[in-house]
Write a protein that holds these residues in place. Structure first.
Motif, PDB file in Angstrom:
ATOM      1  N   THR A  42       0.847  -1.194   0.000  1.00 33.37           N
ATOM      2  CA  THR A  42       0.000   0.000   0.000  1.00 33.37           C
ATOM      3  C   THR A  42       0.879   1.239   0.000  1.00 33.37           C
ATOM      4  OG1 THR A  42      -0.103   0.194   2.417  1.00 33.37           O
ATOM      5  CG2 THR A  42      -1.727  -1.238   1.366  1.00 33.37           C
ATOM      6  N   VAL A  43       0.339   2.330  -0.495  1.00 33.45           N
ATOM      7  CA  VAL A  43       1.083   3.597  -0.499  1.00 33.45           C
ATOM      8  C   VAL A  43       1.434   4.004   0.927  1.00 33.45           C
ATOM      9  CG1 VAL A  43       0.954   6.046  -1.033  1.00 33.45           C
ATOM     10  CG2 VAL A  43       0.069   4.382  -2.657  1.00 33.45           C
ATOM     11  N   GLU A  44       0.464   3.865   1.836  1.00 37.47           N
ATOM     12  CA  GLU A  44       0.690   4.261   3.223  1.00 37.47           C
ATOM     13  C   GLU A  44       1.819   3.446   3.850  1.00 37.47           C
ATOM     14  OE1 GLU A  44      -1.792   4.626   7.464  1.00 37.47           O
ATOM     15  OE2 GLU A  44      -2.747   3.818   5.663  1.00 37.47           O
ATOM     16  N   GLY A  45       1.786   2.120   3.631  1.00 41.31           N
ATOM     17  CA  GLY A  45       2.816   1.259   4.211  1.00 41.31           C
ATOM     18  C   GLY A  45       4.196   1.565   3.668  1.00 41.31           C
ATOM     19  N   MET A  46       4.278   1.803   2.353  1.00 45.24           N
ATOM     20  CA  MET A  46       5.578   2.085   1.746  1.00 45.24           C
ATOM     21  C   MET A  46       6.097   3.444   2.192  1.00 45.24           C
ATOM     22  SD  MET A  46       8.051   0.975  -0.052  1.00 45.24           S
ATOM     23  CE  MET A  46       7.472  -0.444  -1.001  1.00 45.24           C
ATOM     24  N   LYS A  47       5.218   4.423   2.310  1.00 44.10           N
ATOM     25  CA  LYS A  47       5.651   5.749   2.776  1.00 44.10           C
ATOM     26  C   LYS A  47       6.254   5.660   4.179  1.00 44.10           C
ATOM     27  CE  LYS A  47       2.873   9.170   0.284  1.00 44.10           C
ATOM     28  NZ  LYS A  47       1.820  10.213   0.404  1.00 44.10           N
ATOM     29  N   GLU A  48       5.591   4.904   5.062  1.00 40.47           N
ATOM     30  CA  GLU A  48       6.095   4.752   6.420  1.00 40.47           C
ATOM     31  C   GLU A  48       7.424   3.993   6.426  1.00 40.47           C
ATOM     32  OE1 GLU A  48       2.873   2.886   8.519  1.00 40.47           O
ATOM     33  OE2 GLU A  48       1.952   4.815   9.015  1.00 40.47           O
ATOM     34  N   PHE A  49       7.573   3.051   5.521  1.00 41.61           N
ATOM     35  CA  PHE A  49       8.822   2.299   5.412  1.00 41.61           C
ATOM     36  C   PHE A  49       9.956   3.218   4.957  1.00 41.61           C
ATOM     37  CE2 PHE A  49      11.589  -0.878   3.193  1.00 41.61           C
ATOM     38  CZ  PHE A  49      11.864  -1.680   4.296  1.00 41.61           C
ATOM     39  N   VAL A  50       9.674   4.058   3.969  1.00 40.79           N
ATOM     40  CA  VAL A  50      10.676   5.010   3.483  1.00 40.79           C
ATOM     41  C   VAL A  50      11.066   5.990   4.586  1.00 40.79           C
ATOM     42  CG1 VAL A  50      11.105   6.903   1.874  1.00 40.79           C
ATOM     43  CG2 VAL A  50       9.990   4.805   1.063  1.00 40.79           C
ATOM     44  N   GLN A  51      10.070   6.479   5.321  1.00 44.06           N
ATOM     45  CA  GLN A  51      10.358   7.402   6.425  1.00 44.06           C
ATOM     46  C   GLN A  51      11.243   6.746   7.481  1.00 44.06           C
ATOM     47  OE1 GLN A  51       6.401   8.472   7.637  1.00 44.06           O
ATOM     48  NE2 GLN A  51       6.105   9.929   5.953  1.00 44.06           N
ATOM     49  N   LEU A  52      11.018   5.466   7.736  1.00 46.45           N
ATOM     50  CA  LEU A  52      11.832   4.732   8.698  1.00 46.45           C
ATOM     51  C   LEU A  52      13.276   4.621   8.200  1.00 46.45           C
ATOM     52  CD1 LEU A  52      12.084   3.066  11.287  1.00 46.45           C
ATOM     53  CD2 LEU A  52      11.355   1.057   9.977  1.00 46.45           C
ATOM     54  N   ILE A  53      13.434   4.334   6.912  1.00 49.08           N
ATOM     55  CA  ILE A  53      14.781   4.256   6.327  1.00 49.08           C
ATOM     56  C   ILE A  53      15.515   5.578   6.539  1.00 49.08           C
ATOM     57  CG2 ILE A  53      16.100   4.034   4.184  1.00 49.08           C
ATOM     58  CD1 ILE A  53      13.895   2.185   3.140  1.00 49.08           C
ATOM     59  N   MET A  54      14.833   6.681   6.235  1.00 51.42           N
ATOM     60  CA  MET A  54      15.479   7.987   6.310  1.00 51.42           C
ATOM     61  C   MET A  54      15.858   8.349   7.751  1.00 51.42           C
ATOM     62  SD  MET A  54      13.218  10.027   3.436  1.00 51.42           S
ATOM     63  CE  MET A  54      14.301  11.441   3.324  1.00 51.42           C
ATOM     64  N   ARG A  55      15.084   7.864   8.723  1.00 59.39           N
ATOM     65  CA  ARG A  55      15.418   8.124  10.127  1.00 59.39           C
ATOM     66  C   ARG A  55      16.601   7.277  10.586  1.00 59.39           C
ATOM     67  NH1 ARG A  55       9.976   7.606  13.478  1.00 59.39           N
ATOM     68  NH2 ARG A  55      11.242   8.555  15.135  1.00 59.39           N
ATOM     69  N   CYS A  56      16.843   6.163   9.888  1.00 54.82           N
ATOM     70  CA  CYS A  56      17.981   5.295  10.220  1.00 54.82           C
ATOM     71  C   CYS A  56      19.283   5.784   9.593  1.00 54.82           C
ATOM     72  CB  CYS A  56      17.717   3.857   9.776  1.00 54.82           C
ATOM     73  SG  CYS A  56      16.455   2.979  10.729  1.00 54.82           S
ATOM     74  N   ILE A  57      19.191   6.391   8.408  1.00 52.28           N
ATOM     75  CA  ILE A  57      20.414   6.794   7.697  1.00 52.28           C
ATOM     76  C   ILE A  57      20.702   8.286   7.856  1.00 52.28           C
ATOM     77  CG2 ILE A  57      20.281   4.909   6.020  1.00 52.28           C
ATOM     78  CD1 ILE A  57      19.177   6.908   3.985  1.00 52.28           C
ATOM     79  N   GLU A  58      20.219   8.857   8.941  1.00 49.49           N
ATOM     80  CA  GLU A  58      20.570  10.250   9.268  1.00 49.49           C
ATOM     81  C   GLU A  58      22.090  10.373   9.376  1.00 49.49           C
ATOM     82  OE1 GLU A  58      19.125  13.086   9.816  1.00 49.49           O
ATOM     83  OE2 GLU A  58      16.994  12.742  10.194  1.00 49.49           O
ATOM     84  N   SER A  59      22.639  11.446   8.834  1.00 47.53           N
ATOM     85  CA  SER A  59      24.087  11.668   8.918  1.00 47.53           C
ATOM     86  C   SER A  59      24.547  11.843  10.352  1.00 47.53           C
ATOM     87  CB  SER A  59      24.485  12.888   8.087  1.00 47.53           C
ATOM     88  OG  SER A  59      24.192  12.694   6.721  1.00 47.53           O
ATOM     89  N   SER A  60      23.705  12.474  11.174  1.00 47.16           N
ATOM     90  CA  SER A  60      24.017  12.672  12.590  1.00 47.16           C
ATOM     91  C   SER A  60      23.565  11.452  13.388  1.00 47.16           C
ATOM     92  CB  SER A  60      23.316  13.924  13.125  1.00 47.16           C
ATOM     93  OG  SER A  60      23.409  13.989  14.528  1.00 47.16           O
ATOM     94  N   SER A  61      24.484  10.850  14.129  1.00 44.79           N
ATOM     95  CA  SER A  61      24.135   9.658  14.906  1.00 44.79           C
ATOM     96  C   SER A  61      23.106   9.978  15.987  1.00 44.79           C
ATOM     97  CB  SER A  61      25.392   9.056  15.545  1.00 44.79           C
ATOM     98  OG  SER A  61      26.005   9.983  16.425  1.00 44.79           O
ATOM     99  N   GLU A  62      23.114  11.207  16.500  1.00 43.46           N
ATOM    100  CA  GLU A  62      22.187  11.590  17.560  1.00 43.46           C
ATOM    101  C   GLU A  62      20.740  11.585  17.080  1.00 43.46           C
ATOM    102  OE1 GLU A  62      23.378  15.318  19.154  1.00 43.46           O
ATOM    103  OE2 GLU A  62      25.231  14.554  20.062  1.00 43.46           O
ATOM    104  N   ARG A  63      20.537  11.832  15.791  1.00 39.07           N
ATOM    105  CA  ARG A  63      19.170  11.889  15.263  1.00 39.07           C
ATOM    106  C   ARG A  63      18.651  10.528  14.820  1.00 39.07           C
ATOM    107  NH1 ARG A  63      21.029  16.825  12.734  1.00 39.07           N
ATOM    108  NH2 ARG A  63      21.186  15.751  10.720  1.00 39.07           N
ATOM    109  N   ARG A  64      19.506   9.529  14.815  1.00 46.37           N
ATOM    110  CA  ARG A  64      19.053   8.192  14.409  1.00 46.37           C
ATOM    111  C   ARG A  64      18.244   7.526  15.522  1.00 46.37           C
ATOM    112  NH1 ARG A  64      24.981   6.603  12.958  1.00 46.37           N
ATOM    113  NH2 ARG A  64      25.393   8.293  11.459  1.00 46.37           N
TER     114      ARG A  64
END
Length: 381
Positions: free
Chosen positions: A317-339
């Protein structure tokens, strides 16, 4: 006088009886303790022995088994090249069959025998989890060192996404990928929950293996601790591919932490979503990697059109994939403190999977009231 003597004799008899009972109880307890000790010692020689279960949680005692060189030669037919299944950072990897019929993966490298090697193996072998590849034991013989792991038969996730096993399309639906991600996250989170905490330091898609039921198992946990600084980087052919999983602070300062594992896990999720190696470019015109492209805050319509694996079809679903993408982006933050931390990643994946399972399940002949992936791709052309 006779009554006094009788009383004294009676008291002595009672005291002797009491001493006898106490002595018997002490003897009985000692015998029981020795019996338990002998039982424990016998059990520890079998690395796969489970001593109990309770509400689905395995309570196991596993000590690193010391394998004989002769047994490893027999298991691999003298390390026949036909039994070699790969080459990793530790060295050559062979598939072996032990005398008891157990299949194992045997890693072999040159190295002088050391007590540090044995101590580290013993620690890693004690770590047990459903989503971790179990280290069974070791062998040191003259100038060679060996690590013996459980054999996971279905290969790595990378081989199913973009390698030799990628034809297994029925296992590549979005829900399957979410399930694999959740299991791998649980394995990594378990390492971070230990005391002292264990950082994987080499998490990548090729180090997530799947068994015959596609249950994921994280491999090579703590292997960098055994390798040491001199072996921190693998064979030259793997450097470019592996470096994409390293967090910025690791590439610059060689500083590993739980948050650097989270970054590596985010790159793994990106490969699950795209079905491609994260070191690739999103398009022939781009000089960025998939990781860099996503870190630049792309619009979701571009993400869906450019890097979501088309083999997923309408399985999400669009909703599920959007949330998955958002999770990826929160994991690959350049700053370790924001991960995120791994326990939060586990909770998020569990939530996304549960919602995706319910939204994409069609009851009877009814239609789901959500936008599926096929409709998403049509809308972006």
């Amino acid at each position: 006088m006779s009554r006094t003597l009788a009383a004294v004799l009676g008291g002595l008899a009672g005291a002797l009886a009491l001493v006898g009972i106490v002595a018997f109880l002490i003897y009985f307890c000692l015998c029981q303790d020795r019996s338990v000790t002998r039982s424990s010692e016998t059990a520890s020689s079998d690395p796969s022995l489970q001593v109990g279960r309770h509400v689905g949680i395995e309570l196991s005692v596993r000590e690193a088994r010391r394998f004989d060189m002769e047994e490893l030669h027999m298991a691999t037919k003298s390390f026949d090249k036909k039994n070699m299944i790969g080459i990793g950072k530790f060295g050559e990897v062979y598939k072996g069959l032990l005398n008891d019929g157990m299949l194992v993966a045997i890693k072999k490298r040159s190295g002088a025998p050391t007590q540090e090697f044995v101590d580290e193996v013993r620690f890693l072998a004690s770590i047990q989890h459903r989503n971790l590849v179990s280290l069974l034991g070791y062998c040191q013989d003259y100038s060679l060192q060996f690590l013996i792991y459980e054999y996971v038969p279905n290969g790595s996730v990378s081989s199913h996404l973009y390698g030799s096993n990628q034809g297994s399309g029925e296992k590549l639906e979005f829900k399957h990928r979410l399930s694999i991600a959740l299991g791998a996250a649980k394995g990594l989170s378990h390492l971070h929950s230990l005391s002292p905490r264990l950082v994987h330091k080499d998490f990548k898609t090729s180090n997530v293996l799947v068994d015959e039921n596609f249950i994921p198992k994280v491999a090579d946990a703590g292997l960098r601790n055994i390798l040491g600084r001199s072996d921190a980087v693998g064979p030259s052919s793997q450097i470019a591919v592996d470096d994409i999983f390293l967090a910025p602070e690791v590439r610059e300062f060689r500083t590993f932490s739980e948050k650097s594992d989270v970054y590596s896990f985010g790159v793994f999720l990106l490969e699950l979503m795209s079905g491609r190696e994260a070191a690739e470019s999103p398009s022939p015109e781009s000089d960025q990697t998939l990781v860099e492209w996503l870190q630049n805050g792309q619009d979701y319509s571009k993400i869906s059109d450019v890097i979501i694996d088309r083999r997923l079809g309408s399985s999400f679903t669009v909703e599920g994939m959007k949330e998955f993408v958002q999770l990826i982006m929160r994991c690959i933050e350049s700053s370790s403190e924001r991960r995120l931390v791994m326990r939060i990643v586990v909770a998020e994946l569990d939530r996304i999977l549960e919602k995706e399972m319910s939204l994409t399940t069609v009851m009877g002949e009814g239609m789901p009231s959500v936008t599926l992936g096929s409709q998403l791709f049509r809308s972006t052309k």
